[in-house]
Design a protein around this motif. Structure first.
Motif, short mmCIF file in Angstrom:
data_model
loop_
_atom_site.label_atom_id
_atom_site.label_comp_id
_atom_site.label_asym_id
_atom_site.label_seq_id
_atom_site.Cartn_x
_atom_site.Cartn_y
_atom_site.Cartn_z
N VAL A 1 0.82 -1.21 0.00
CA VAL A 1 0.00 0.00 0.00
C VAL A 1 0.85 1.26 0.00
O VAL A 1 0.56 2.22 -0.71
CB VAL A 1 -0.94 0.01 1.23
N GLN A 2 1.92 1.25 0.78
CA GLN A 2 2.76 2.44 0.93
C GLN A 2 4.06 2.26 0.15
O GLN A 2 4.04 2.17 -1.06
CB GLN A 2 2.97 2.71 2.42
N LEU A 3 5.20 2.20 0.83
CA LEU A 3 6.49 2.02 0.14
C LEU A 3 6.74 0.54 -0.11
O LEU A 3 6.66 -0.27 0.82
CB LEU A 3 7.62 2.60 0.99
N PRO A 4 7.07 0.14 -1.34
CA PRO A 4 7.27 -1.28 -1.65
C PRO A 4 8.62 -1.81 -1.18
O PRO A 4 9.46 -2.21 -1.98
CB PRO A 4 7.14 -1.31 -3.18
N CYS A 5 8.82 -1.81 0.14
CA CYS A 5 10.05 -2.35 0.73
C CYS A 5 9.71 -3.70 1.37
O CYS A 5 8.87 -3.76 2.27
CB CYS A 5 10.61 -1.39 1.77
N PHE A 6 10.39 -4.76 0.92
CA PHE A 6 10.04 -6.12 1.33
C PHE A 6 11.22 -6.82 2.02
O PHE A 6 11.38 -8.02 1.90
CB PHE A 6 9.58 -6.94 0.13
N ARG A 7 12.04 -6.10 2.73
CA ARG A 7 13.21 -6.67 3.40
C ARG A 7 13.01 -6.58 4.91
O ARG A 7 12.81 -5.49 5.45
CB ARG A 7 14.48 -5.92 2.99
N TYR A 8 13.09 -7.71 5.60
CA TYR A 8 12.82 -7.76 7.04
C TYR A 8 13.96 -8.45 7.77
O TYR A 8 13.75 -9.42 8.51
CB TYR A 8 11.50 -8.48 7.31
N VAL A 9 15.18 -7.98 7.57
CA VAL A 9 16.35 -8.53 8.25
C VAL A 9 16.43 -7.94 9.65
O VAL A 9 16.28 -6.72 9.82
CB VAL A 9 17.64 -8.22 7.47
N PRO A 10 16.66 -8.75 10.71
CA PRO A 10 16.76 -8.21 12.07
C PRO A 10 17.88 -7.18 12.18
O PRO A 10 18.94 -7.31 11.56
CB PRO A 10 17.07 -9.45 12.91
N GLU A 11 17.65 -6.14 12.98
CA GLU A 11 18.65 -5.09 13.15
C GLU A 11 19.95 -5.63 13.73
O GLU A 11 21.04 -5.12 13.43
CB GLU A 11 18.09 -3.99 14.06
N SER A 12 19.88 -6.65 14.56
CA SER A 12 21.08 -7.20 15.19
C SER A 12 22.07 -7.74 14.16
O SER A 12 23.28 -7.73 14.39
CB SER A 12 20.70 -8.30 16.17
N LEU A 13 21.58 -8.19 13.02
CA LEU A 13 22.47 -8.72 11.99
C LEU A 13 23.17 -7.62 11.20
O LEU A 13 24.23 -7.84 10.62
CB LEU A 13 21.68 -9.61 11.02
N GLU A 14 22.58 -6.46 11.15
CA GLU A 14 23.13 -5.38 10.34
C GLU A 14 24.01 -4.44 11.13
O GLU A 14 24.60 -3.51 10.55
CB GLU A 14 21.99 -4.60 9.68
N ARG A 15 24.15 -4.65 12.44
CA ARG A 15 25.06 -3.85 13.25
C ARG A 15 26.43 -4.50 13.27
O ARG A 15 26.54 -5.71 13.52
CB ARG A 15 24.53 -3.72 14.68
N PRO A 16 27.51 -3.75 13.06
CA PRO A 16 28.85 -4.34 13.09
C PRO A 16 29.18 -5.02 14.41
O PRO A 16 29.90 -6.00 14.44
CB PRO A 16 29.76 -3.12 12.86
N SER A 17 28.63 -4.51 15.51
CA SER A 17 28.92 -5.09 16.82
C SER A 17 28.33 -6.48 16.98
O SER A 17 28.67 -7.20 17.91
CB SER A 17 28.38 -4.18 17.93
N ALA A 18 27.43 -6.87 16.06
CA ALA A 18 26.77 -8.16 16.16
C ALA A 18 27.42 -9.21 15.27
O ALA A 18 26.84 -10.26 15.02
CB ALA A 18 25.30 -8.04 15.79
N SER A 19 28.66 -8.94 14.81
CA SER A 19 29.29 -9.84 13.84
C SER A 19 29.58 -11.21 14.40
O SER A 19 29.72 -12.17 13.65
CB SER A 19 30.57 -9.22 13.31
N ASN A 20 29.69 -11.34 15.72
CA ASN A 20 30.02 -12.65 16.30
C ASN A 20 28.80 -13.38 16.85
O ASN A 20 28.91 -14.43 17.46
CB ASN A 20 31.05 -12.50 17.42
#
Length: 386
Positions: free
Chosen positions: A360-379
């Protein structure tokens, strides 16, 4: 072959754009331009001129229609649009006119859409947080707060969706945001095509189920393949990036298909209202008026009989029929609007889960958890990520 490659290119860019809220604004703008071309072309095929020449010939012969002749460009200048005279500006215009136009249309389109949808989605988010707070704090005497907020948001969003798809299509054709808020004509268009509006709502419902499934499925990846539990965060992110790219490609195709259907319903209703003289000519937008004149569609040439008996039967029978279909449409939208709550239980997203409904609004279809995209969560291991 050239057309196939062009559509593959458009699909690829759309799949990439569906991975980011900002980039999806670009995809949204392209979709509005595609709706404009779809509606204008549909109007042409409903006119008598279509038996004499093709759309490409007709649009090429008229300067006002030349930009709608071809499929909208993603980045380069759209054929038929005026060019600046200065050499430097001409080069930039040739290379980036399409990109600028897509971004501009996307910005206008999402702002008008938010006027009707932002408040209901905010109520959903508050209802979600209130419900969990009551549950954890054992404040069950306040449980009606979350329920009432959620139901209010659901009703408001359902009413908005009765109006929104046709209003978006009209905004696309006219290139004027004010036509989005022209309730008199927009409601007349919806009232004239209630069965197709219902079918469109069913299409949104089926597509919404598919999107909810796409969003929830990663939560079960480790159950389907236990080896995924041993992946590092970077490896898990790579898996999810691939998953959401391919599923985003499917989702963006569904998004464009639904917008195309809305544009065709709108253009058919517009032609019928004009030919049956259901609305005064002055009520139509100047762009609609101009296109109808270009296509030589005569106002009132299919005017219905105004006999007293026919008029009485029509007002009662057809009114009840259309009212029943619109009520059924509202119920379908209510089911569609409940899907975000279902998908949030399976894959919680703090902001996008409620505030952006991608069909309906913005066609964004990506739902990756924020913890995976933070550098501090690399381990961090994948068991906390899927």
């Amino acid at each position: 072959m050239r057309k196939v490659l062009r559509w593959l290119w458009i699909w690829l860019v759309g799949a990439i754009a569906s991975q980011s809220l900002l980039a999806s604004l670009f995809a949204l703008g392209w979709t509005y331009r595609w709706q404009q071309r779809t509606a204008a072309r549909r109007m042409f095929h409903r006119s008598a001129i279509a038996s004499q020449k093709s759309w490409m010939q007709f649009a090429s012969e008229r300067e006002a229609l030349a930009p709608m002749r071809d499929v909208p460009r993603l980045f380069r200048r759209q054929p038929g649009t005026p060019q600046p005279t200065r050499p430097v500006l001409k080069q930039f215009h040739a290379a980036l006119h399409g990109a600028w136009t897509n971004a501009s249309w996307g910005s206008t389109g999402i702002l008008t859409t938010w006027t009707l949808t932002l408040l209901p989605t905010l109520l959903w988010a508050f209802a979600w947080y209130a419900g969990w707070h009551v549950s954890f704090a054992k404040m069950y005497e306040h449980s009606e707060v979350g329920v009432s907020l959620g139901l209010t948001g659901l009703v408001l969003f359902s009413l908005a969706m009765l109006y929104l798809p046709i209003a978006q299509a009209r905004h696309a054709l006219t290139e004027d945001w004010r036509s989005f808020f022209d309730r008199r004509v927009n409601l007349a268009l919806i009232w004239h095509r209630p069965l197709f509006v219902l079918l469109l709502a069913l299409g949104y419902g089926l597509a919404g189920i598919a999107i909810a499934f796409i969003k929830i499925l990663p939560a079960f990846f480790t159950a389907m393949n236990p080896d995924l539990e041993m992946l590092s965060a970077s490896e898990a992110l790579e898996v999810l990036d691939r998953y959401y790219f391919w599923t985003g490609g499917l989702a963006i195709a569904l998004f464009v298909a639904l917008r195309t259907a809305a544009a065709r319903i709108y253009s058919d209703a517009l032609i019928d209202l004009w030919r049956q003289a259901r609305v005064k000519p002055s009520a139509f937008h100047i762009e609609e008026f101009r296109l109808l004149e270009l296509m030589q569609v005569e106002y009132g040439d299919h005017r219905q009989s105004s006999g007293a008996l026919r008029k009485a039967i029509g007002s009662l029978g057809w009114g009840s029929y259309r009212g029943g279909l619109l009520l059924a449409t509202a119920l379908v939208w209510s089911v569609f609007n409940f899907l975000p709550f279902v998908s949030q239980f399976g894959n919680y997203q703090p902001v996008r889960g409620f505030l952006n409904q991608p069909l309906v609004q913005l066609p964004c279809f990506r739902y990756v958890p924020e913890s995976l995209e933070r550098p501090s969560a690399s381990n961090v291991r994948a068991e906390s990520s899927f």
